[in-house]
Design an enzyme around this catalytic site. Structure first.
Site, PDB file in Angstrom:
ATOM      1  N   HIS A 130      -0.551 -25.823   6.916  1.00 19.60           N
ATOM      2  CA  HIS A 130      -0.884 -25.138   8.108  1.00 19.60           C
ATOM      3  C   HIS A 130      -2.877 -24.023   7.114  1.00 19.60           C
ATOM      4  O   HIS A 130      -2.178 -24.399   5.345  1.00 19.60           O
ATOM      5  CB  HIS A 130      -0.374 -24.029   8.282  1.00 19.60           C
ATOM      6  N   LYS A 134      -3.048 -18.939   7.021  1.00 12.14           N
ATOM      7  CA  LYS A 134      -1.786 -18.360   7.000  1.00 12.14           C
ATOM      8  C   LYS A 134      -0.306 -17.117   6.311  1.00 12.14           C
ATOM      9  O   LYS A 134      -0.508 -18.189   5.209  1.00 12.14           O
ATOM     10  CB  LYS A 134      -0.884 -19.856   7.338  1.00 12.14           C
TER      11      LYS A 134
END
Ligand code: NAD
Length: 220
Positions: A130, A134
């Site tokens: 990700h 995040k």
């Protein structure tokens, strides 16, 4: 459908705002929104859609309990205790929680459940990547997929660049290996899925729902 957004100024909140017509958007809640402002947004909304933080959604749910508005929540990284606390809300109003609003991830969840059952001697692993902003690790989706498989997974999490979300699930045995990968190409996929769930949730009685409940209703 009049929508209030929890986490309106965030990456997902901004994506969601693009898909809602200005006349249906009643207001956004972010880190500087006061309790009185939250109450006003809740009361003007038919439904709340949340992409924020565990602290934020728990605070909003507490304030919204009296008004009993349906909530669709995509926030990840909740502890078990926070999850239980949020679930209490579903005694008052419909609440749908989904760690991932893409239909592709839900399809993978069904498939890996079968793999785990039919390949009991294989090692199950998930590599997820990700964007670097995040906060939670492993991703809510990786934990969701592990739960769906009902088998513990070796999870590797990477936070690099601006990747929207990638999950590579592998079942490895002595004889063969199955790899199934999912890559999100944008955030619209999650925002659109949350909106579709919201439209469906409006007609449901109080209770706790997930994305599989929503998809099952489409198959009927
Ligand atoms: P972000 O950091 O860009 O945005 C967070 C938002 O929450 C901001 O608007 C911020 O102001 C607000 N916020 C933070 N603390 C608050 C508080 N105390 N009170 C009120 N508001 C507060 O995050 P993001 O990338 O938009 O992601 C948000 C969440 O959605 C994360 O948990 C992420 O993992 C999750 N997510 C879920 C899906 C899905 O399909 N379910 C998809 C993408 C992201």
């Amino acid at each position: 459908m009049k929508v209030g957004i929890v986490g309106a100024t965030g990456r997902m909140g901004l994506e969601l705002t693009k898909l809602i017509s200005p006349s249906d958007y009643v207001g956004g809640i972010s880190s500087d929104t006061t309790c009185d402002q939250i109450k006003a947004i809740v009361s003007a909304s038919d439904i709340l859609i949340d992409f924020s933080t565990p602290t934020a959604i728990l605070k909003v749910a507490e304030i919204a309990t009296e008004a009993s508005r349906p909530i669709v929540s995509g926030t990840t990284g909740l502890s078990i205790a926070e999850h239980d606390q949020l679930r209490q809300y579903s005694r008052h109003a419909p609440l749908l929680i989904a760690e991932n609003f893409s239909i592709g991830i839900q399809l993978i969840a069904s498939f890996i459940k079968t793999c785990a059952k039919l390949l009991p001697n294989s090692d199950f692993s998930i590599i997820e990547r990700h964007h670097r902003h995040k906060k939670d690790k492993p991703s809510g989706t990786a934990l969701f997929l592990e739960r769906a498989a009902e088998k513990s997974a070796q999870i590797v999490s990477l936070r690099v660049g601006e990747i929207f979300g990638e999950h590579v699930c592998t079942f490895s045995s002595n004889d063969e290996e199955i790899t199934i990968a999912h890559r999100a190409f944008n955030r619209t996929i999650f925002a659109r899925g949350a909106l579709q769930c919201a439209e469906w949730l409006l007609d449901q009685p109080a209770g706790l729902y997930n994305m599989q409940d929503f998809l099952a209703s489409k198959e009927r």
